[in-house]
Motif scaffolding. Structure first.
Motif, PDB file in Angstrom:
ATOM      1  N   ARG A   1       0.848  -1.191   0.000  1.00 50.55           N
ATOM      2  CA  ARG A   1       0.000   0.000   0.000  1.00 50.55           C
ATOM      3  C   ARG A   1       0.885   1.243   0.000  1.00 50.55           C
ATOM      4  N   TRP A   2       0.433   2.309  -0.647  1.00 47.25           N
ATOM      5  CA  TRP A   2       1.268   3.494  -0.834  1.00 47.25           C
ATOM      6  C   TRP A   2       1.776   4.058   0.481  1.00 47.25           C
ATOM      7  N   TYR A   3       0.909   4.093   1.509  1.00 48.94           N
ATOM      8  CA  TYR A   3       1.299   4.745   2.765  1.00 48.94           C
ATOM      9  C   TYR A   3       2.319   3.922   3.555  1.00 48.94           C
ATOM     10  N   GLU A   4       2.443   2.625   3.236  1.00 50.33           N
ATOM     11  CA  GLU A   4       3.417   1.799   3.941  1.00 50.33           C
ATOM     12  C   GLU A   4       4.851   2.231   3.655  1.00 50.33           C
ATOM     13  N   HIS A   5       5.065   2.960   2.566  1.00 53.48           N
ATOM     14  CA  HIS A   5       6.410   3.461   2.272  1.00 53.48           C
ATOM     15  C   HIS A   5       6.884   4.448   3.338  1.00 53.48           C
ATOM     16  N   PHE A   6       5.945   5.029   4.085  1.00 54.89           N
ATOM     17  CA  PHE A   6       6.327   5.941   5.156  1.00 54.89           C
ATOM     18  C   PHE A   6       6.949   5.207   6.340  1.00 54.89           C
ATOM     19  N   SER A   7       6.956   3.882   6.293  1.00 56.02           N
ATOM     20  CA  SER A   7       7.636   3.089   7.320  1.00 56.02           C
ATOM     21  C   SER A   7       9.101   2.841   6.984  1.00 56.02           C
ATOM     22  N   LEU A   8       9.591   3.428   5.910  1.00 54.16           N
ATOM     23  CA  LEU A   8      10.967   3.189   5.483  1.00 54.16           C
ATOM     24  C   LEU A   8      11.969   3.491   6.597  1.00 54.16           C
ATOM     25  N   PHE A   9      12.004   4.722   7.070  1.00 52.64           N
ATOM     26  CA  PHE A   9      13.000   5.079   8.083  1.00 52.64           C
ATOM     27  C   PHE A   9      12.709   4.454   9.447  1.00 52.64           C
ATOM     28  N   PRO A  10      11.443   4.352   9.907  1.00 55.57           N
ATOM     29  CA  PRO A  10      11.209   3.611  11.144  1.00 55.57           C
ATOM     30  C   PRO A  10      11.732   2.180  11.093  1.00 55.57           C
ATOM     31  N   ASN A  11      11.571   1.506   9.945  1.00 59.19           N
ATOM     32  CA  ASN A  11      12.100   0.154   9.817  1.00 59.19           C
ATOM     33  C   ASN A  11      13.618   0.128   9.927  1.00 59.19           C
ATOM     34  N   LEU A  12      14.288   1.068   9.275  1.00 60.07           N
ATOM     35  CA  LEU A  12      15.742   1.123   9.351  1.00 60.07           C
ATOM     36  C   LEU A  12      16.212   1.400  10.775  1.00 60.07           C
ATOM     37  N   VAL A  13      15.510   2.282  11.469  1.00 62.25           N
ATOM     38  CA  VAL A  13      15.875   2.613  12.845  1.00 62.25           C
ATOM     39  C   VAL A  13      15.676   1.407  13.757  1.00 62.25           C
ATOM     40  N   VAL A  14      14.610   0.646  13.555  1.00 64.01           N
ATOM     41  CA  VAL A  14      14.383  -0.564  14.352  1.00 64.01           C
ATOM     42  C   VAL A  14      15.508  -1.578  14.118  1.00 64.01           C
TER      43      VAL A  14
ATOM     44  N   VAL B   1      11.237  13.680   2.130  1.00 64.54           N
ATOM     45  CA  VAL B   1       9.834  13.478   2.521  1.00 64.54           C
ATOM     46  C   VAL B   1       9.731  12.439   3.624  1.00 64.54           C
ATOM     47  N   TYR B   2      10.466  11.352   3.473  1.00 60.97           N
ATOM     48  CA  TYR B   2      10.325  10.223   4.389  1.00 60.97           C
ATOM     49  C   TYR B   2      11.097  10.430   5.688  1.00 60.97           C
ATOM     50  N   ILE B   3      12.231  11.120   5.636  1.00 65.67           N
ATOM     51  CA  ILE B   3      12.940  11.394   6.883  1.00 65.67           C
ATOM     52  C   ILE B   3      12.180  12.423   7.713  1.00 65.67           C
ATOM     53  N   LEU B   4      11.533  13.394   7.060  1.00 65.61           N
ATOM     54  CA  LEU B   4      10.720  14.361   7.807  1.00 65.61           C
ATOM     55  C   LEU B   4       9.516  13.685   8.450  1.00 65.61           C
ATOM     56  N   PHE B   5       8.918  12.728   7.760  1.00 69.10           N
ATOM     57  CA  PHE B   5       7.804  11.977   8.352  1.00 69.10           C
ATOM     58  C   PHE B   5       8.289  11.177   9.544  1.00 69.10           C
ATOM     59  N   PHE B   6       9.466  10.568   9.433  1.00 67.27           N
ATOM     60  CA  PHE B   6      10.027   9.834  10.572  1.00 67.27           C
ATOM     61  C   PHE B   6      10.236  10.760  11.766  1.00 67.27           C
ATOM     62  N   LEU B   7      10.789  11.948  11.522  1.00 63.74           N
ATOM     63  CA  LEU B   7      11.016  12.888  12.624  1.00 63.74           C
ATOM     64  C   LEU B   7       9.701  13.323  13.253  1.00 63.74           C
TER      65      LEU B   7
END
Length: 369
Positions: free
Chosen positions: A159-172, A337-343
Protein backbone atom coordinates in the motif's frame (compact mmCIF):
# COMPACT_ATOMS: atom_id res chain seq x y z
CA UNK A 1 32.91 28.70 3.02
CA UNK A 2 29.44 27.47 4.05
CA UNK A 3 29.24 25.36 0.89
CA UNK A 4 32.55 23.64 1.68
CA UNK A 5 31.50 22.90 5.27
CA UNK A 6 28.19 21.43 4.12
CA UNK A 7 29.88 19.15 1.62
CA UNK A 8 32.49 17.94 4.12
CA UNK A 9 29.90 17.36 6.87
CA UNK A 10 27.55 15.43 4.60
CA UNK A 11 30.35 13.20 3.31
CA UNK A 12 31.73 12.44 6.78
CA UNK A 13 28.34 11.66 8.32
CA UNK A 14 27.37 9.46 5.38
CA UNK A 15 30.02 7.02 6.62
CA UNK A 16 27.96 6.44 9.81
CA UNK A 17 25.19 4.98 7.64
CA UNK A 18 27.54 2.33 6.25
CA UNK A 19 28.73 1.46 9.76
CA UNK A 20 25.15 0.89 10.97
CA UNK A 21 24.63 -2.27 8.89
CA UNK A 22 28.25 -3.40 8.54
CA UNK A 23 27.46 -6.86 10.00
CA UNK A 24 23.90 -7.28 8.72
CA UNK A 25 22.76 -10.82 7.91
CA UNK A 26 19.41 -12.42 7.12
CA UNK A 27 18.22 -15.91 8.01
CA UNK A 28 19.16 -18.39 5.32
CA UNK A 29 18.41 -21.98 4.41
CA UNK A 30 20.89 -24.60 5.66
CA UNK A 31 21.86 -27.64 3.63
CA UNK A 32 22.32 -30.00 6.60
CA UNK A 33 19.45 -31.84 8.23
CA UNK A 34 18.24 -31.11 11.74
CA UNK A 35 19.81 -33.23 14.44
CA UNK A 36 16.54 -33.66 16.29
CA UNK A 37 12.87 -33.17 15.55
CA UNK A 38 12.20 -30.82 18.44
CA UNK A 39 8.65 -29.84 19.28
CA UNK A 40 7.94 -26.15 18.63
CA UNK A 41 5.12 -24.21 20.25
CA UNK A 42 4.13 -21.30 18.02
CA UNK A 43 2.55 -18.64 20.26
CA UNK A 44 0.60 -15.82 18.61
CA UNK A 45 -0.70 -13.04 20.91
CA UNK A 46 -3.62 -11.27 19.23
CA UNK A 47 -6.01 -8.40 19.83
CA UNK A 48 -8.41 -7.44 17.05
CA UNK A 49 -6.32 -9.17 14.37
CA UNK A 50 -9.11 -10.73 12.26
CA UNK A 51 -7.75 -9.06 9.09
CA UNK A 52 -4.12 -9.96 9.77
CA UNK A 53 -3.90 -13.42 11.26
CA UNK A 54 -5.34 -15.51 8.40
CA UNK A 55 -2.25 -15.28 6.11
CA UNK A 56 0.00 -16.25 9.04
CA UNK A 57 -2.09 -19.32 9.86
CA UNK A 58 -2.16 -20.29 6.19
CA UNK A 59 1.63 -19.99 5.99
CA UNK A 60 2.02 -22.17 9.09
CA UNK A 61 -0.08 -24.89 7.47
CA UNK A 62 2.39 -24.96 4.55
CA UNK A 63 5.52 -25.58 6.63
CA UNK A 64 7.97 -28.31 5.62
CA UNK A 65 8.71 -28.87 9.32
CA UNK A 66 5.67 -30.52 10.88
CA UNK A 67 6.41 -31.02 14.58
CA UNK A 68 4.76 -27.93 15.98
CA UNK A 69 1.61 -26.69 17.68
CA UNK A 70 -0.15 -23.36 17.26
CA UNK A 71 -1.37 -21.46 20.31
CA UNK A 72 -3.39 -18.32 19.69
CA UNK A 73 -3.94 -16.14 22.75
CA UNK A 74 -6.87 -13.80 22.22
CA UNK A 75 -6.47 -10.69 24.35
CA UNK A 76 -10.11 -9.64 24.64
CA UNK A 77 -10.69 -9.04 20.92
CA UNK A 78 -13.89 -7.36 19.84
CA UNK A 79 -13.76 -8.55 16.21
CA UNK A 80 -13.73 -12.04 14.68
CA UNK A 81 -10.14 -12.91 15.56
CA UNK A 82 -11.08 -15.87 17.75
CA UNK A 83 -13.34 -17.32 15.06
CA UNK A 84 -10.56 -17.21 12.46
CA UNK A 85 -8.13 -18.95 14.82
CA UNK A 86 -10.70 -21.53 15.84
CA UNK A 87 -11.42 -22.50 12.23
CA UNK A 88 -7.75 -23.41 11.76
CA UNK A 89 -7.78 -25.87 14.63
CA UNK A 90 -5.37 -23.90 16.81
CA UNK A 91 -5.26 -24.08 20.57
CA UNK A 92 -7.24 -20.96 21.41
CA UNK A 93 -6.83 -19.25 24.77
CA UNK A 94 -9.24 -16.43 25.53
CA UNK A 95 -8.30 -13.71 28.00
CA UNK A 96 -11.35 -11.65 28.94
CA UNK A 97 -9.24 -8.95 30.60
CA UNK A 98 -5.64 -8.43 31.63
CA UNK A 99 -4.65 -8.25 35.31
CA UNK A 100 -3.53 -4.94 36.80
CA UNK A 101 0.15 -4.19 36.25
CA UNK A 102 0.41 -6.02 32.94
CA UNK A 103 0.64 -4.74 29.38
CA UNK A 104 -1.73 -6.72 27.17
CA UNK A 105 0.87 -8.34 24.91
CA UNK A 106 3.17 -9.44 27.71
CA UNK A 107 0.27 -11.10 29.51
CA UNK A 108 -0.88 -12.88 26.36
CA UNK A 109 2.64 -14.17 25.65
CA UNK A 110 3.01 -15.41 29.22
CA UNK A 111 -0.31 -17.24 29.15
CA UNK A 112 0.65 -18.83 25.84
CA UNK A 113 4.00 -19.98 27.21
CA UNK A 114 2.32 -21.55 30.23
CA UNK A 115 0.05 -23.57 27.96
CA UNK A 116 2.85 -24.65 25.59
CA UNK A 117 4.22 -28.18 25.44
CA UNK A 118 7.11 -27.60 23.01
CA UNK A 119 10.86 -27.77 23.51
CA UNK A 120 11.05 -24.37 21.85
CA UNK A 121 8.74 -21.37 22.05
CA UNK A 122 8.29 -19.30 18.91
CA UNK A 123 6.53 -15.97 19.53
CA UNK A 124 5.08 -14.46 16.34
CA UNK A 125 3.10 -11.27 15.73
CA UNK A 126 -0.10 -11.77 13.77
CA UNK A 127 1.13 -9.83 10.73
CA UNK A 128 4.13 -12.13 10.16
CA UNK A 129 4.23 -14.39 7.08
CA UNK A 130 6.46 -17.48 6.79
CA UNK A 131 7.92 -19.23 3.79
CA UNK A 132 7.40 -23.03 3.75
CA UNK A 133 10.98 -23.49 4.99
CA UNK A 134 10.87 -20.82 7.73
CA UNK A 135 10.38 -23.07 10.77
CA UNK A 136 13.11 -25.41 9.61
CA UNK A 137 15.45 -22.47 9.00
CA UNK A 138 14.80 -21.04 12.47
CA UNK A 139 15.50 -24.40 14.12
CA UNK A 140 18.71 -24.84 12.11
CA UNK A 141 19.78 -21.38 13.24
CA UNK A 142 19.22 -22.00 16.94
CA UNK A 143 20.94 -25.41 16.73
CA UNK A 144 23.94 -23.81 15.07
CA UNK A 145 24.28 -21.04 17.67
CA UNK A 146 22.43 -21.85 20.90
CA UNK A 147 20.82 -18.84 22.49
CA UNK A 148 17.81 -16.74 21.58
CA UNK A 149 17.11 -16.16 17.88
CA UNK A 150 15.20 -13.05 16.89
CA UNK A 151 14.21 -11.93 13.40
CA UNK A 152 12.99 -8.59 12.08
CA UNK A 153 10.64 -9.54 9.21
CA UNK A 154 11.18 -8.13 5.74
CA UNK A 155 8.46 -5.54 5.13
CA UNK A 156 6.31 -6.63 2.19
CA UNK A 157 4.95 -3.26 1.05
CA UNK A 158 1.67 -3.35 -0.84
CA UNK A 159 0.00 0.00 0.00
CA UNK A 160 1.27 3.49 -0.83
CA UNK A 161 1.30 4.74 2.77
CA UNK A 162 3.42 1.80 3.94
CA UNK A 163 6.41 3.46 2.27
CA UNK A 164 6.33 5.94 5.16
CA UNK A 165 7.64 3.09 7.32
CA UNK A 166 10.97 3.19 5.48
CA UNK A 167 13.00 5.08 8.08
CA UNK A 168 11.21 3.61 11.14
CA UNK A 169 12.10 0.15 9.82
CA UNK A 170 15.74 1.12 9.35
CA UNK A 171 15.88 2.61 12.85
CA UNK A 172 14.38 -0.56 14.35
CA UNK A 173 16.96 -2.72 12.56
CA UNK A 174 19.80 -0.50 13.72
CA UNK A 175 18.53 0.04 17.26
CA UNK A 176 19.22 -3.46 18.60
CA UNK A 177 22.98 -2.92 18.18
CA UNK A 178 23.37 -6.26 16.39
CA UNK A 179 24.59 -5.15 12.96
CA UNK A 180 26.84 -2.13 13.39
CA UNK A 181 30.61 -2.17 13.06
CA UNK A 182 31.07 -2.21 16.84
CA UNK A 183 28.52 -4.93 17.63
CA UNK A 184 29.62 -8.09 19.42
CA UNK A 185 28.35 -11.54 18.50
CA UNK A 186 25.60 -12.66 20.87
CA UNK A 187 25.36 -9.23 22.53
CA UNK A 188 22.51 -6.90 21.58
CA UNK A 189 20.45 -4.08 23.04
CA UNK A 190 17.21 -6.00 22.58
CA UNK A 191 15.12 -8.32 20.43
CA UNK A 192 12.90 -7.96 17.39
CA UNK A 193 9.39 -8.45 18.77
CA UNK A 194 7.65 -9.93 15.70
CA UNK A 195 9.67 -13.18 15.74
CA UNK A 196 11.45 -14.66 18.77
CA UNK A 197 12.58 -18.29 19.10
CA UNK A 198 13.77 -19.43 22.52
CA UNK A 199 14.41 -22.69 24.33
CA UNK A 200 11.53 -23.27 26.72
CA UNK A 201 13.85 -23.94 29.68
CA UNK A 202 15.81 -20.74 29.03
CA UNK A 203 12.58 -18.75 28.82
CA UNK A 204 11.23 -20.07 32.11
CA UNK A 205 14.59 -19.70 33.85
CA UNK A 206 14.74 -16.03 32.88
CA UNK A 207 11.23 -15.35 34.15
CA UNK A 208 9.86 -14.79 30.65
CA UNK A 209 7.27 -12.14 29.95
CA UNK A 210 6.19 -12.17 33.59
CA UNK A 211 9.49 -10.50 34.49
CA UNK A 212 8.75 -7.58 32.13
CA UNK A 213 4.97 -7.54 32.52
CA UNK A 214 4.60 -3.74 32.55
CA UNK A 215 6.99 -2.92 29.69
CA UNK A 216 5.42 -1.27 26.65
CA UNK A 217 8.37 -2.05 24.35
CA UNK A 218 8.54 -5.67 25.41
CA UNK A 219 11.06 -6.82 22.80
CA UNK A 220 13.82 -4.47 23.99
CA UNK A 221 13.06 -5.24 27.63
CA UNK A 222 13.05 -8.99 26.96
CA UNK A 223 16.41 -8.77 25.23
CA UNK A 224 17.97 -7.07 28.23
CA UNK A 225 16.38 -9.60 30.57
CA UNK A 226 17.85 -12.55 28.65
CA UNK A 227 21.31 -11.00 28.64
CA UNK A 228 21.17 -10.20 32.34
CA UNK A 229 20.54 -13.93 32.85
CA UNK A 230 23.59 -14.79 30.75
CA UNK A 231 21.95 -15.88 27.49
CA UNK A 232 23.27 -14.91 24.07
CA UNK A 233 21.01 -13.26 21.49
CA UNK A 234 21.37 -13.59 17.72
CA UNK A 235 19.44 -11.15 15.55
CA UNK A 236 18.76 -11.43 11.83
CA UNK A 237 16.81 -9.83 9.03
CA UNK A 238 13.91 -11.83 7.65
CA UNK A 239 14.94 -11.90 3.99
CA UNK A 240 12.53 -13.84 1.76
CA UNK A 241 11.63 -16.35 4.48
CA UNK A 242 10.09 -14.21 7.24
CA UNK A 243 8.09 -11.18 6.13
CA UNK A 244 5.26 -9.01 7.37
CA UNK A 245 2.57 -6.69 6.04
CA UNK A 246 2.15 -3.79 8.43
CA UNK A 247 -0.88 -1.69 9.29
CA UNK A 248 -3.48 -2.81 6.73
CA UNK A 249 -6.07 -0.64 8.48
CA UNK A 250 -4.62 2.58 7.05
CA UNK A 251 -2.14 5.38 7.68
CA UNK A 252 -3.71 6.29 11.03
CA UNK A 253 -2.84 2.81 12.27
CA UNK A 254 0.71 3.25 10.98
CA UNK A 255 1.09 6.55 12.83
CA UNK A 256 -0.35 5.06 16.02
CA UNK A 257 1.83 1.96 15.87
CA UNK A 258 5.13 3.76 15.36
CA UNK A 259 4.18 6.45 17.87
CA UNK A 260 3.72 3.73 20.48
CA UNK A 261 7.19 2.31 19.97
CA UNK A 262 9.73 4.85 18.76
CA UNK A 263 10.44 6.95 21.85
CA UNK A 264 10.58 4.07 24.32
CA UNK A 265 12.64 1.97 21.90
CA UNK A 266 15.15 4.78 21.44
CA UNK A 267 15.66 4.97 25.22
CA UNK A 268 16.60 1.28 25.28
CA UNK A 269 18.68 1.13 22.10
CA UNK A 270 22.42 0.52 22.17
CA UNK A 271 24.66 3.54 22.63
CA UNK A 272 26.74 2.80 19.55
CA UNK A 273 23.67 2.62 17.35
CA UNK A 274 22.21 5.81 18.81
CA UNK A 275 25.42 7.74 18.07
CA UNK A 276 25.68 6.37 14.52
CA UNK A 277 21.98 6.96 13.82
CA UNK A 278 22.17 10.51 15.12
CA UNK A 279 25.25 11.20 12.99
CA UNK A 280 23.71 9.68 9.88
CA UNK A 281 20.39 11.52 10.25
CA UNK A 282 22.31 14.76 10.85
CA UNK A 283 24.13 14.15 7.57
CA UNK A 284 20.82 13.57 5.80
CA UNK A 285 19.40 16.75 7.27
CA UNK A 286 22.48 18.72 6.22
CA UNK A 287 21.88 17.63 2.63
CA UNK A 288 18.48 19.37 2.75
CA UNK A 289 20.28 22.68 2.42
CA UNK A 290 21.73 21.76 -0.96
CA UNK A 291 18.74 22.82 -3.10
CA UNK A 292 18.58 26.11 -1.18
CA UNK A 293 22.26 26.82 -1.73
CA UNK A 294 21.93 25.97 -5.42
CA UNK A 295 18.93 28.31 -5.72
CA UNK A 296 20.98 31.15 -4.23
CA UNK A 297 23.54 30.89 -6.97
CA UNK A 298 26.35 28.57 -5.90
CA UNK A 299 29.15 28.13 -8.38
CA UNK A 300 28.77 25.34 -10.96
CA UNK A 301 31.54 23.44 -9.13
CA UNK A 302 29.65 23.36 -5.80
CA UNK A 303 26.34 22.76 -7.55
CA UNK A 304 27.76 19.61 -9.15
CA UNK A 305 29.09 18.46 -5.78
CA UNK A 306 25.72 19.01 -4.10
CA UNK A 307 23.89 17.01 -6.75
CA UNK A 308 26.41 14.16 -6.44
CA UNK A 309 26.15 14.02 -2.63
CA UNK A 310 22.35 14.20 -2.69
CA UNK A 311 22.37 11.30 -5.17
CA UNK A 312 24.87 9.35 -3.05
CA UNK A 313 22.58 9.60 -0.03
CA UNK A 314 19.75 8.35 -2.22
CA UNK A 315 21.82 5.37 -3.35
CA UNK A 316 22.87 4.62 0.22
CA UNK A 317 19.28 4.74 1.48
CA UNK A 318 18.19 2.51 -1.40
CA UNK A 319 20.81 -0.09 -0.48
CA UNK A 320 19.79 0.02 3.17
CA UNK A 321 16.09 -0.14 2.31
CA UNK A 322 16.64 -3.47 0.53
CA UNK A 323 17.56 -4.98 3.90
CA UNK A 324 14.29 -3.79 5.47
CA UNK A 325 11.65 -4.29 2.77
CA UNK A 326 10.62 -3.89 -0.84
CA UNK A 327 10.28 -0.11 -0.65
CA UNK A 328 9.95 1.58 -4.02
CA UNK A 329 13.30 2.91 -5.32
CA UNK A 330 11.78 6.37 -5.82
CA UNK A 331 11.40 6.67 -2.02
CA UNK A 332 15.17 6.58 -1.66
CA UNK A 333 15.63 9.56 -3.96
CA UNK A 334 12.89 11.71 -2.46
CA UNK A 335 14.20 10.83 0.98
CA UNK A 336 13.58 14.29 2.52
CA UNK A 337 9.83 13.48 2.52
CA UNK A 338 10.32 10.22 4.39
CA UNK A 339 12.94 11.39 6.88
CA UNK A 340 10.72 14.36 7.81
CA UNK A 341 7.80 11.98 8.35
CA UNK A 342 10.03 9.83 10.57
CA UNK A 343 11.02 12.89 12.62
CA UNK A 344 7.33 13.78 12.97
CA UNK A 345 6.65 10.28 14.31
CA UNK A 346 9.63 10.41 16.64
CA UNK A 347 8.78 13.75 18.23
CA UNK A 348 5.11 12.78 18.42
CA UNK A 349 6.20 9.66 20.27
CA UNK A 350 8.26 11.74 22.71
CA UNK A 351 5.26 14.00 23.35
CA UNK A 352 2.94 11.05 23.94
CA UNK A 353 5.34 9.20 26.26
CA UNK A 354 6.85 12.15 28.16
CA UNK A 355 4.10 14.74 28.27
CA UNK A 356 0.78 13.03 27.72
CA UNK A 357 2.06 9.81 29.32
CA UNK A 358 -0.50 7.58 27.72
CA UNK A 359 -0.97 5.90 24.38
CA UNK A 360 -4.07 4.42 22.76
CA UNK A 361 -3.41 1.19 20.91
CA UNK A 362 -6.01 -1.28 19.61
CA UNK A 363 -8.80 0.47 21.51
CA UNK A 364 -6.93 0.24 24.79
CA UNK A 365 -5.44 3.17 26.71
CA UNK A 366 -2.03 2.37 28.15
CA UNK A 367 -0.68 4.58 30.90
CA UNK A 368 3.07 5.23 30.70
CA UNK A 369 5.28 5.77 33.70
Amino acid sequence: MLSSINILLALLLMIAGFFLFFRFSAVTRHESTLHAQAMVSVIIPVRNEAHRILPLLQSLKRQSYLNFEIIVVDDDSSDGTASVADRFGTTLIRIPEKPDGWIGKTHACWKGAQAASGDYLLFLDADVRLSPAALEILLHTIEKQPGIVSVQPYHSVSRWYEHFSLFPNLVVLAGVDAFNIMSKRGKTAGLFGPCILVDRNDYMESGGHKAIKNELVDDMAMGRLFQEKGFQIFCFGGGPHITYAMYPEGIASLVGGWTKNLSKASEMSGKASIVMLAAWITGIMSSFSFPVLIAFGCSPFFTAFFIVIFSLYGLQIFGMSRKAGNFHPICSFVYPVYILFFLFLFFRSIYVSKVKKEVVWKNRTIRLS
